[in-house]
Design a protein around this motif. Structure first.
Motif, mmCIF file in Angstrom:
data_model
loop_
_atom_site.group_PDB
_atom_site.id
_atom_site.type_symbol
_atom_site.label_atom_id
_atom_site.label_comp_id
_atom_site.label_asym_id
_atom_site.label_seq_id
_atom_site.Cartn_x
_atom_site.Cartn_y
_atom_site.Cartn_z
ATOM 1 N N ASN A 1 0.820 -1.211 0.000
ATOM 2 C CA ASN A 1 0.000 0.000 0.000
ATOM 3 C C ASN A 1 0.857 1.265 0.000
ATOM 4 N N LEU A 2 1.920 1.265 0.784
ATOM 5 C CA LEU A 2 2.782 2.447 0.872
ATOM 6 C C LEU A 2 3.446 2.760 -0.467
ATOM 7 N N ALA A 3 3.925 1.724 -1.158
ATOM 8 C CA ALA A 3 4.583 1.954 -2.440
ATOM 9 C C ALA A 3 3.584 2.428 -3.487
ATOM 10 N N LEU A 4 2.410 1.804 -3.541
ATOM 11 C CA LEU A 4 1.380 2.251 -4.484
ATOM 12 C C LEU A 4 0.951 3.678 -4.177
ATOM 13 N N ASP A 5 0.862 4.005 -2.897
ATOM 14 C CA ASP A 5 0.463 5.346 -2.502
ATOM 15 C C ASP A 5 1.488 6.389 -2.952
ATOM 16 N N ALA A 6 2.770 6.059 -2.822
ATOM 17 C CA ALA A 6 3.819 6.988 -3.257
ATOM 18 C C ALA A 6 3.728 7.259 -4.757
ATOM 19 N N ILE A 7 3.353 6.238 -5.524
ATOM 20 C CA ILE A 7 3.267 6.398 -6.982
ATOM 21 C C ILE A 7 2.157 7.373 -7.362
ATOM 22 N N TRP A 8 0.959 7.162 -6.813
ATOM 23 C CA TRP A 8 -0.171 7.974 -7.284
ATOM 24 C C TRP A 8 -0.226 9.350 -6.619
ATOM 25 N N ARG A 9 0.229 9.445 -5.374
ATOM 26 C CA ARG A 9 -0.046 10.641 -4.578
ATOM 27 C C ARG A 9 0.825 11.831 -4.951
ATOM 28 N N PHE A 10 2.089 11.591 -5.238
ATOM 29 C CA PHE A 10 3.037 12.704 -5.350
ATOM 30 C C PHE A 10 3.273 13.057 -6.815
ATOM 31 N N SER A 11 2.912 14.266 -7.173
ATOM 32 C CA SER A 11 3.038 14.733 -8.556
ATOM 33 C C SER A 11 4.334 15.516 -8.735
ATOM 34 N N GLY A 12 4.673 15.752 -10.011
ATOM 35 C CA GLY A 12 5.771 16.653 -10.347
ATOM 36 C C GLY A 12 7.160 16.113 -10.118
ATOM 37 N N LEU A 13 7.308 14.800 -10.013
ATOM 38 C CA LEU A 13 8.615 14.209 -9.764
ATOM 39 C C LEU A 13 9.136 13.526 -11.024
ATOM 40 N N PRO A 14 10.442 13.245 -11.081
ATOM 41 C CA PRO A 14 10.984 12.593 -12.273
ATOM 42 C C PRO A 14 10.372 11.204 -12.503
ATOM 43 N N GLN A 15 10.378 10.765 -13.743
ATOM 44 C CA GLN A 15 9.834 9.459 -14.088
ATOM 45 C C GLN A 15 10.490 8.344 -13.259
ATOM 46 N N GLY A 16 11.779 8.531 -12.951
ATOM 47 C CA GLY A 16 12.479 7.521 -12.169
ATOM 48 C C GLY A 16 11.886 7.285 -10.800
ATOM 49 N N PHE A 17 11.323 8.323 -10.196
ATOM 50 C CA PHE A 17 10.674 8.166 -8.891
ATOM 51 C C PHE A 17 9.548 7.157 -8.979
ATOM 52 N N TYR A 18 8.697 7.279 -9.976
ATOM 53 C CA TYR A 18 7.532 6.398 -10.103
ATOM 54 C C TYR A 18 7.956 4.973 -10.473
ATOM 55 N N GLN A 19 8.982 4.857 -11.292
ATOM 56 C CA GLN A 19 9.447 3.524 -11.660
ATOM 57 C C GLN A 19 10.140 2.825 -10.478
ATOM 58 N N ASP A 20 10.854 3.600 -9.666
ATOM 59 C CA ASP A 20 11.462 3.019 -8.460
ATOM 60 C C ASP A 20 10.393 2.453 -7.529
ATOM 61 N N TRP A 21 9.335 3.229 -7.290
ATOM 62 C CA TRP A 21 8.312 2.760 -6.354
ATOM 63 C C TRP A 21 7.442 1.673 -6.961
ATOM 64 N N LEU A 22 7.373 1.612 -8.282
ATOM 65 C CA LEU A 22 6.726 0.469 -8.933
ATOM 66 C C LEU A 22 7.505 -0.812 -8.640
ATOM 67 N N LYS A 23 8.815 -0.747 -8.740
ATOM 68 C CA LYS A 23 9.658 -1.911 -8.426
ATOM 69 C C LYS A 23 9.451 -2.332 -6.971
ATOM 70 N N VAL A 24 9.435 -1.355 -6.065
ATOM 71 C CA VAL A 24 9.221 -1.665 -4.653
ATOM 72 C C VAL A 24 7.875 -2.336 -4.451
ATOM 73 N N ALA A 25 6.826 -1.788 -5.048
ATOM 74 C CA ALA A 25 5.490 -2.343 -4.878
ATOM 75 C C ALA A 25 5.444 -3.798 -5.315
ATOM 76 N N SER A 26 6.037 -4.098 -6.474
ATOM 77 C CA SER A 26 6.030 -5.465 -6.991
ATOM 78 C C SER A 26 6.784 -6.416 -6.067
ATOM 79 N N GLU A 27 7.920 -5.972 -5.550
ATOM 80 C CA GLU A 27 8.700 -6.843 -4.660
ATOM 81 C C GLU A 27 8.016 -7.028 -3.311
ATOM 82 N N GLU A 28 7.355 -5.992 -2.797
ATOM 83 C CA GLU A 28 6.611 -6.149 -1.542
ATOM 84 C C GLU A 28 5.459 -7.136 -1.747
ATOM 85 N N ALA A 29 4.837 -7.094 -2.924
ATOM 86 C CA ALA A 29 3.762 -8.043 -3.222
ATOM 87 C C ALA A 29 4.297 -9.474 -3.260
ATOM 88 N N LEU A 30 5.491 -9.657 -3.789
ATOM 89 C CA LEU A 30 6.112 -10.981 -3.766
ATOM 90 C C LEU A 30 6.350 -11.438 -2.341
#
Length: 292
Positions: free
Chosen positions: A91-120
């Motif tokens: 939930n925390l990783a997904l929340d970071a992706i959608w909630r915070f605007s105006g950041l570099p693309q790398g921020f969202y891709q980093d937290w996508l990786k985190v979300a997937s690994e936490e799900a594993l």
């Protein structure tokens, strides 16, 4: 669920799911979709964030069942507590992706990786629990991680400082001792899961460190000097040792930060917890890619 092809909106959709098995499965599949984020999108928070099942029942930390190794039930409570941490981490990783605007693309891709690994991690733990007749929700749990997410939802800098690199970094300190106790109790499968979690969590904390420093640089703030200001403002308890310095170094903490951590614990006269094993970290260093 009406699915979108934009990463931040899709992350918000997954965050709202209440079925933990479905949430974990869909989150694990998300990186393969190749979605990109729209940093400029200003998204409104929907009702029901985060989506949760009816169980586990949320209680105060003091009311969580004793977690230990003495009995099968105590070990089940421990594994359930770990699974609850990982569900919150999805939930925390997904929340970071959608909630915070105006950041570099790398921020969202980093937290996508985190979300997937936490799900594993959540899936590995719940599968192991199921093999022993335990389901996620069979024990009550507390909500400390998400409470800090609520406090910091208006400030990505505070979120990076106080969730991944403070609360989640506690897992780096705790994992070696828990892993040793599980192995000693004969649960080598669970010990192996803890090895995977520690390896991945080093990378997750490194991501928190990376973006905390990026945001500090953007605001003209010194990362070391600003951290205690945030800790005081958001009422973060002083952390208690022993600290897993090898893992924390791999996760990107600097020597001044580690010294400050140790000094704060000593100044608060907080005795360290009894350690069941040496501090340890995998030999593989996490990615040190710069934000982009």
């Amino acid at each position: 669920m009406t699915e979108t092809s934009e990463l931040r909106r899709r992350a918000c959709e997954l965050l709202c799911l209440t079925d933990p098995v479905e949430k974990a499965a869909r989150t694990r599949e998300l990186p393969a979709l190749g979605l990109t984020a729209d940093p400029a999108a200003e998204l409104s928070e929907p009702a029901g964030v985060p989506g949760r099942p009816d169980k586990p029942v949320q209680v105060a930390p003091r009311d969580v069942p004793t977690r230990g190794m003495a009995t099968p039930e105590a070990r089940a409570a421990l594994m359930h507590a770990l699974a609850h941490i990982e569900f919150n981490a999805i939930n925390l990783a997904l929340d970071a992706i959608w909630r915070f605007s105006g950041l570099p693309q790398g921020f969202y891709q980093d937290w996508l990786k985190v979300a997937s690994e936490e799900a594993l991690h959540f899936t590995l733990l719940t599968d192991h629990m199921a093999a022993h007749g335990v389901r996620y929700g069979d024990f009550p749990a507390h909500d400390g991680l998400w409470q800090m997410a609520e406090k910091t939802k208006g400030d990505p800098l505070a979120r990076m400082a106080l969730v991944p690199r403070t609360l989640e970094a506690r897992g780096l300190d705790a994992s070696p001792a828990i892993r040793a106790r599980l192995a000693h109790a004969g649960d080598h499968a669970a010990a192996g899961i803890l090895d995977i979690i520690l390896r991945d969590e080093i990378g997750h904390v490194a991501i928190g460190n990376r973006w905390y420093r990026y945001l500090c640089d953007a605001a003209g703030l010194d990362p070391v000097a600003h951290y205690p200001i945030l800790s005081e403002a958001y009422v973060v308890p002083v952390l208690r040792g022993p600290f897993n310095f090898p893992a924390r170094r791999l996760a990107g903490f600097t020597e001044p930060e580690l010294s400050a951590l140790e000094q704060a614990a000593a100044a608060a006269r907080i005795p360290p917890r009894e350690s069941a094993g040496p501090s340890a970290a995998p030999s593989r260093s996490p990615s040190s890619a710069k934000p982009s």
